[in-house]
Motif scaffolding. Structure first.
Motif, short mmCIF file in Angstrom:
data_model
loop_
_atom_site.label_atom_id
_atom_site.label_comp_id
_atom_site.label_asym_id
_atom_site.label_seq_id
_atom_site.Cartn_x
_atom_site.Cartn_y
_atom_site.Cartn_z
N VAL A 1 3.60 3.14 11.29
CA VAL A 1 2.30 3.07 10.64
C VAL A 1 1.51 1.94 11.29
O VAL A 1 2.01 0.83 11.43
CB VAL A 1 2.46 2.77 9.12
N ARG B 1 -4.47 -5.77 14.92
CA ARG B 1 -3.67 -4.55 14.73
C ARG B 1 -2.20 -4.90 14.61
O ARG B 1 -1.67 -5.69 15.38
CB ARG B 1 -3.87 -3.60 15.89
N ARG B 2 -1.56 -4.31 13.63
CA ARG B 2 -0.12 -4.47 13.43
C ARG B 2 0.50 -3.10 13.34
O ARG B 2 -0.10 -2.17 12.81
CB ARG B 2 0.18 -5.23 12.13
N VAL C 1 -1.74 -0.64 11.20
CA VAL C 1 -2.60 -1.28 10.22
C VAL C 1 -3.44 -2.35 10.92
O VAL C 1 -2.92 -3.06 11.78
CB VAL C 1 -1.75 -1.96 9.11
N SER C 2 -4.72 -2.45 10.56
CA SER C 2 -5.56 -3.54 11.08
C SER C 2 -5.90 -4.47 9.93
O SER C 2 -6.36 -4.03 8.87
CB SER C 2 -6.86 -3.00 11.68
N ILE C 3 -5.67 -5.76 10.14
CA ILE C 3 -5.99 -6.78 9.14
C ILE C 3 -6.91 -7.78 9.82
O ILE C 3 -6.50 -8.44 10.78
CB ILE C 3 -4.72 -7.48 8.61
N HIS D 1 8.40 -5.42 11.14
CA HIS D 1 7.04 -5.73 11.57
C HIS D 1 7.03 -6.00 13.06
O HIS D 1 7.86 -6.73 13.58
CB HIS D 1 6.50 -6.95 10.85
N ILE E 1 1.65 4.89 0.96
CA ILE E 1 1.22 5.94 1.87
C ILE E 1 2.24 7.06 1.77
O ILE E 1 3.43 6.85 2.00
CB ILE E 1 1.17 5.42 3.32
N VAL F 1 0.87 -1.16 0.00
CA VAL F 1 0.00 0.00 0.00
C VAL F 1 0.91 1.22 0.00
O VAL F 1 1.86 1.28 0.77
CB VAL F 1 -0.90 0.03 1.26
#
Length: 88
Positions: A19, A27-28, A21-23, A85, A6, A4
Motif C-alpha cells: 500500500v 511517500r511511504r 501512502v503520502s504524508i 514500513h 482499507i 486507516v
C-alpha cells in the motif's frame, strides 16, 4: 500510529499486499503480510492454543509488527496480519 481501514481482495496465505501512502508529500510504502497459524497443532487445549499463537507472533521477523489477529477458519487456521514500513 493512526489507522486507516482499507478493504483488500482476499489473499492466499503468506501473500504480501503493498500500500502506498503520502504524508505531507512524503511517500511511504507499507507492506502487509498475512500468514496463517494452525493453533490446534499439538492439541486442542485452550491454553495450549493461545500459547502456540503467542509463540507464532513473538517468533516472527523483528522488522514486522503485528497488526491484527483474525478469527479461526473452519480448519482452525488463524490469519495473522503483520506490517513492515519502507521509506521511499
Amino acid at each position: 500510529m493512526p489507522q486507516v481501514c482499507i478493504h483488500i481482495p482476499a489473499t492466499r496465505p503468506d501473500q504480501s499486499v503493498e500500500v502506498g501512502v503520502s504524508i505531507d508529500g512524503v511517500r511511504r510504502i507499507m507492506d502487509y503480510r498475512v500468514l496463517t497459524c494452525d493453533w490446534t497443532a499439538g492439541g486442542t487445549d485452550p491454553v495450549g492454543r493461545y500459547d502456540r499463537l503467542r509463540r507464532f507472533v513473538q517468533q516472527y521477523q523483528d522488522e514486522w509488527e503485528l497488526v491484527q489477529i483474525g478469527r479461526p477458519d473452519r480448519n482452525d487456521r488463524i490469519p495473522v496480519t503483520f506490517r513492515q514500513h519502507v521509506q521511499v
